[in-house]
Design a protein around this motif. Structure first.
Motif, PDB file in Angstrom:
ATOM      1  N   UNK A 113      17.806 -19.277 -37.316  1.00 44.68           N
ATOM      2  CA  UNK A 113      16.570 -18.979 -36.596  1.00 44.68           C
ATOM      3  C   UNK A 113      15.984 -20.276 -36.065  1.00 44.68           C
ATOM      4  N   UNK A 114      15.937 -20.426 -34.746  1.00 44.14           N
ATOM      5  CA  UNK A 114      15.415 -21.646 -34.126  1.00 44.14           C
ATOM      6  C   UNK A 114      13.899 -21.596 -33.993  1.00 44.14           C
ATOM      7  N   UNK A 115      13.370 -20.437 -33.643  1.00 45.42           N
ATOM      8  CA  UNK A 115      11.926 -20.266 -33.515  1.00 45.42           C
ATOM      9  C   UNK A 115      11.566 -18.915 -34.097  1.00 45.42           C
ATOM     10  N   UNK A 116      10.548 -18.920 -34.969  1.00 45.18           N
ATOM     11  CA  UNK A 116      10.152 -17.663 -35.605  1.00 45.18           C
ATOM     12  C   UNK A 116       8.726 -17.767 -36.073  1.00 45.18           C
TER      13      UNK A 116
ATOM     14  N   UNK B  75      15.803 -16.332 -31.913  1.00 45.84           N
ATOM     15  CA  UNK B  75      14.348 -16.462 -32.028  1.00 45.84           C
ATOM     16  C   UNK B  75      13.802 -15.147 -32.580  1.00 45.84           C
ATOM     17  N   UNK B  76      12.597 -15.222 -33.133  1.00 46.04           N
ATOM     18  CA  UNK B  76      11.927 -14.019 -33.659  1.00 46.04           C
ATOM     19  C   UNK B  76      10.464 -14.136 -33.278  1.00 46.04           C
ATOM     20  N   UNK B  77      10.151 -13.690 -32.077  1.00 41.08           N
ATOM     21  CA  UNK B  77       8.838 -13.930 -31.500  1.00 41.08           C
ATOM     22  C   UNK B  77       8.256 -12.637 -30.930  1.00 41.08           C
ATOM     23  N   UNK B  78       6.922 -12.586 -30.730  1.00 40.98           N
ATOM     24  CA  UNK B  78       6.301 -11.394 -30.140  1.00 40.98           C
ATOM     25  C   UNK B  78       6.886 -11.094 -28.769  1.00 40.98           C
TER      26      UNK B  78
END
Length: 407
Positions: A188-191, A228-231
């Motif tokens: 996960x790079x961005x979460x 990534x895990x973003x809105x």
């Protein structure tokens, strides 16, 4: 283990349920509790495929005086011996006696079938999507709850379990290919996850998506797939994002990983599914649903098995029966159900207790970072801060300092 028993539909159903409960289809996963389960996998598989049927058969035969299979075997041998000697088997008193015994003897395979059916019903009832839920069914549409005489009893299905939020495990997912020679890891790079029970912004939900700036790398001999895990807009479906990730990755996979990751891993609904698609969906599903760890799974399942036996296997009307042989058969099935069910519960309790120990273990701080406003930093350090390229890039991203106009 006979081929005939292997074709028993209730046995097949039980094995399918136990494979799901023990997650035996996750043998390639290489992190967390799955590593422990892989060490136990051979023992669990041997119990299900080699030991289960003989143990049930032994218990039933110990309890029941006459086994139809044994009587039939003895009768067949005697008939063959008499026939070979030129005698008429029908004239033999022993043949007549064995045929009479055969009529009243117990069909062990039929009894096995019922035991497997009871075991399948029990574990299917209490296991749901990775968790064991209290469903103490008293009768149709009516459930009973454990009650110890309290004046007021507050009860909910997961009252004796620890709630584990998805974000605790967002960064842990790896699996092996080529017989364990290579590892593929999801990174996960961005979460971000909601804090203090705050919800995502209106019209948005968090989704997994491929990190398009750097979809994959090979690091220390491992293939890392970046996400990534973003809105994201609610109208964007997770399935569409996974399909886009797959379409991108399959064209960029390094040569040593292409064949194993793009080999078929079919399902009834998707016969063309690849191994990479399987793990993409497993990864997002695992990190989308919260789950529970039971505080005392062994004790819980043993209590529920006792209740299941008393409520659905041993009926009060059977106690007053004059069919003694039938009652003995029922008791033998109960003993087999309790003993074999107890062994399965022991396996499950060992795995669940290990997870509980990991969850309750005191957490160690491995990294500390501080965030300070500039008014708390001495001006003598401003020049050094301004010369830091990473700091300037972060300010550009967060505060758009490149757009600030000078007076």
């Amino acid at each position: 283990m006979t081929n005939k028993t292997n074709e028993n539909p209730n046995y097949k159903k039980l094995i399918a349920i136990l494979e799901e409960v023990f997650q035996l289809n996750q043998a390639d996963l290489d992190f967390g509790i799955y590593r422990i389960m892989n060490h136990r996998r051979d023992r669990i598989t041997r119990f299900m495929q080699q030991d289960l049927i003989p143990q049930v058969k032994t218990i039933l035969r110990d309890e029941l005086s006459e086994d139809k299979g044994d009587v039939q075997e003895e009768l067949d041998k005697l008939v063959k011996t008499l026939t070979d000697a030129g005698m008429n088997p029908d004239d033999s008193p022993k043949v007549t006696e064995l045929r009479a015994k055969l009529t009243g003897a117990t069909d062990i395979e039929a009894e096995e079938n019922q035991v497997f059916g009871y075991l399948a019903a029990f574990f299917r009832r209490y296991y749901d999507g990775g968790d064991f839920i209290s469903l103490r069914r008293y009768k149709k549409d009516t459930y009973a709850i454990p009650y110890e005489g309290e004046e007021v009893k507050l009860h909910w299905a997961n009252h004796d379990q620890y709630y584990i939020k998805t974000s605790e495990y967002l960064k842990n997912y790896a699996f092996k290919i080529n017989d364990g020679a290579q590892t593929v890891r999801f990174v996960l790079k961005e979460a971000g996850t909601e804090q203090n029970n705050n919800k995502a912004a209106a019209g948005k939900e968090r989704r997994f998506a491929l990190y398009t700036e750097e979809p994959l790398t090979v690091t220390d001999g491992e293939l890392h797939l970046h996400f990534t895990y973003e809105p994201t807009d609610k109208k964007t479906k997770q399935g569409d994002l996974l399909q886009a990730a797959f379409d991108t990755l399959k064209t960029q996979l390094p040569a040593p990983y292409q064949t194993p990751l793009l080999q078929r891993s079919p399902t009834p609904k998707n016969p063309e599914r690849t191994l990479l698609e399987k793990h993409l969906r497993d990864y997002t599903a695992r990190n989308t649903f919260d789950y529970f760890i039971h505080k005392d799974l062994g004790g819980f399942l043993r209590r529920e098995l006792d209740f299941f036996i008393k409520n659905e296997v041993l009926h009060l009307d059977d106690i007053g029966t004059r069919d003694t042989a039938g009652f003995v058969r029922q008791l033998s099935k109960i003993r087999a159900l309790k003993e074999i069910g107890g062994k399965v519960i022991d396996f499950l309790a060992q795995l669940e207790n290990f997870q509980k120990k990991l969850w309750l273990k005191k957490k160690f701080v491995t990294d500390v970072q501080y965030c300070l406003t500039l008014d708390r930093v001495p001006e003598s350090l401003y020049a050094e801060i301004a010369a830091n390229d990473a700091q300037r890039e972060e300010w550009k991203r967060l505060f758009h300092i490149q757009d600030i106009k000078k007076d």
